[in-house]
Scaffold this active site. Sequence first.
Site, PDB file in Angstrom:
ATOM      1  N   ASN A   1       0.852  -1.186   0.000  1.00 32.58           N
ATOM      2  CA  ASN A   1       0.000   0.000   0.000  1.00 32.58           C
ATOM      3  C   ASN A   1       0.888   1.237   0.000  1.00 32.58           C
ATOM      4  OD1 ASN A   1      -3.039   0.745   0.429  1.00 32.58           O
ATOM      5  ND2 ASN A   1      -1.896   2.173   1.734  1.00 32.58           N
TER       6      ASN A   1
ATOM      7  N   ALA B   1      -9.822   4.709  -9.216  1.00 29.95           N
ATOM      8  CA  ALA B   1      -9.804   4.784 -10.671  1.00 29.95           C
ATOM      9  C   ALA B   1      -9.228   6.114 -11.130  1.00 29.95           C
ATOM     10  CB  ALA B   1     -11.221   4.605 -11.223  1.00 29.95           C
TER      11      ALA B   1
ATOM     12  N   SER C   1     -17.673  -6.933  -8.573  1.00 29.13           N
ATOM     13  CA  SER C   1     -18.908  -6.417  -7.989  1.00 29.13           C
ATOM     14  C   SER C   1     -19.327  -7.225  -6.774  1.00 29.13           C
ATOM     15  CB  SER C   1     -20.045  -6.442  -9.025  1.00 29.13           C
ATOM     16  OG  SER C   1     -21.237  -5.959  -8.448  1.00 29.13           O
TER      17      SER C   1
ATOM     18  N   LYS D   1     -18.861  -4.518 -16.643  1.00 29.36           N
ATOM     19  CA  LYS D   1     -19.071  -4.032 -15.271  1.00 29.36           C
ATOM     20  C   LYS D   1     -19.813  -2.696 -15.288  1.00 29.36           C
ATOM     21  CE  LYS D   1     -18.352  -3.666 -10.745  1.00 29.36           C
ATOM     22  NZ  LYS D   1     -18.565  -2.274 -10.370  1.00 29.36           N
TER      23      LYS D   1
ATOM     24  N   HIS E   1     -23.375  -3.381 -15.932  1.00 29.78           N
ATOM     25  CA  HIS E   1     -23.900  -3.914 -14.664  1.00 29.78           C
ATOM     26  C   HIS E   1     -24.283  -2.770 -13.733  1.00 29.78           C
ATOM     27  CE1 HIS E   1     -23.119  -4.640 -10.383  1.00 29.78           C
ATOM     28  NE2 HIS E   1     -23.564  -5.877 -10.553  1.00 29.78           N
ATOM     29  N   ASN E   2     -23.383  -1.800 -13.579  1.00 32.50           N
ATOM     30  CA  ASN E   2     -23.662  -0.688 -12.672  1.00 32.50           C
ATOM     31  C   ASN E   2     -24.819   0.174 -13.170  1.00 32.50           C
ATOM     32  OD1 ASN E   2     -21.348  -1.701 -11.464  1.00 32.50           O
ATOM     33  ND2 ASN E   2     -20.565   0.307 -10.933  1.00 32.50           N
TER      34      ASN E   2
ATOM     35  N   GLU F   1     -27.864  -1.596 -12.306  1.00 37.77           N
ATOM     36  CA  GLU F   1     -28.019  -1.417 -10.853  1.00 37.77           C
ATOM     37  C   GLU F   1     -28.716  -0.084 -10.553  1.00 37.77           C
ATOM     38  OE1 GLU F   1     -24.804  -0.236  -7.517  1.00 37.77           O
ATOM     39  OE2 GLU F   1     -24.348  -2.098  -8.585  1.00 37.77           O
TER      40      GLU F   1
END
Length: 483
Positions: free
Chosen positions: A33, A77, A129, A184, A187-188, A191
């Site tokens: 990290n 992102a 997801s 994806k 998909h969102n 959603e």
Amino acid sequence: MSKADIGLIGLAVMGQNLVLNMADHGFTVAVYNRTVSKVDEFINGSAQGTNVIGMHSIEALVSHLKKPRRVMLLVKAGPPVDQFIDQLIPHLEPGDIIIDGGNSNYSDSMRRAQYVESKGLLYIGTGVSGGEEGARHGPSIMPGGSQDAWPHVKPIFQAVAAKVEDGSPCCDWVGADGSGHFVKMVHNGIEYGDMQLICESYQLLKEVLGLSADDMHQVFAEWNQGKLDSYLIEITRDILAFKDEAGRPLVEQILDAAGQKGTGKWTVISSLDMGIPLTLIGEAVMARSLSALKEERVAASKVLSGPTPSFAGDKTAFINDLREALYAAKIISYTQGYMLMRTAAQEYGWNLNYGGIALMWRGGCIIRSAFLSKIKEAFDQNPNLTNLLLDPYFKEQVEAAQSSWRRVVAKAVELGIPVPTMSSALAFFDGYRRDRLPANLLQAQRDYFGAHTYERVDRPRGQFFHTNWTGAGGAVTASTYEA
């Protein structure tokens, strides 16, 4: 120290949970990290006693990976992904794999795949997801990118992914470059649509029928036992039963101003670019934007008037109608989403497995529902299906729900209650099922003021005509349009 099966960069909640999920399935994971103290906290905290190895530099992370090296990014992102890719490349060798598991825009994934491959490396952009819980116990995973990378990540991804009843993993290869993040994104978008449809149903139950939160909890509990069985219906059921510290329904104490991260908006922008009428998801995005104008709406409510909601009919019948309307509109939402994916596949040369995508969404993700098995069946029966509404099951369901759907939308309009997604879905259905729309007049208007030309019903497609509507326009035409 033994070499790790995969490296993961980014230890926010999603990253930590996915690492623990991988460790549960017997994989050794090296983690890093940017804020190095977070690595130590994780290793000495929830990862203590597991086969997770903490690293304090990217160079150390890479050096502790089995070949071909697999490095997964779960970072914010945008620019951070590019920055980490550039930091990783000097430490990797040809055939090593960089995986972006964040919520990246598919166009960024297309660019990155090309860039990473130009360095002799392999690239995967994958949608993940299911939120924090999904990452920990089994998400839906949608990988796309360099085909040669798939065999090297398949055992890990399919092991940690959610499983459906027969044990099939909710993860399979989607296609080239940005296709995983495109799927994806859709998909969102779906959603967004599902959530707004449920919110409109909630408002109708509350304002038309006057149901309490406890009453609505019972309605959603019943709906979740039938064809609306889904994660979002299930959590709505639970939300409506939840009380705050004063014993009041918590949902009624929450400010009605919605936020959004942008993936729904990306879906709509993509549909506009490709000319696909993604009307329901578009309205869902706009409904969030309208909700955000809270202060303006409060001021407007004191000035603008409308009908006072009242209902004298059969409440049980209306609830049944609403259930059917919700299901029919949900079918339209998925129909439009699949139309967009089909067009993108043609545009970008992706070979998408539409039934497989439904299976990937069947478990682990936010839109998981029993309904998705019907979509998989539809494409299993006809892989070349152009539109879900033309599948026998969905055609039958929408037509059976039609009367209920129209009654619900009509009642909402009559009582002044906004149902933007439910009504736009009905308008799309009515437009799609018609062999003739009023666009002939629209084309005449365009030709009148701009000489944009038109086609004729009594001539072959592709022949364009212009009329001198005023007698003063001459024979000059503008360029033809794209249908």
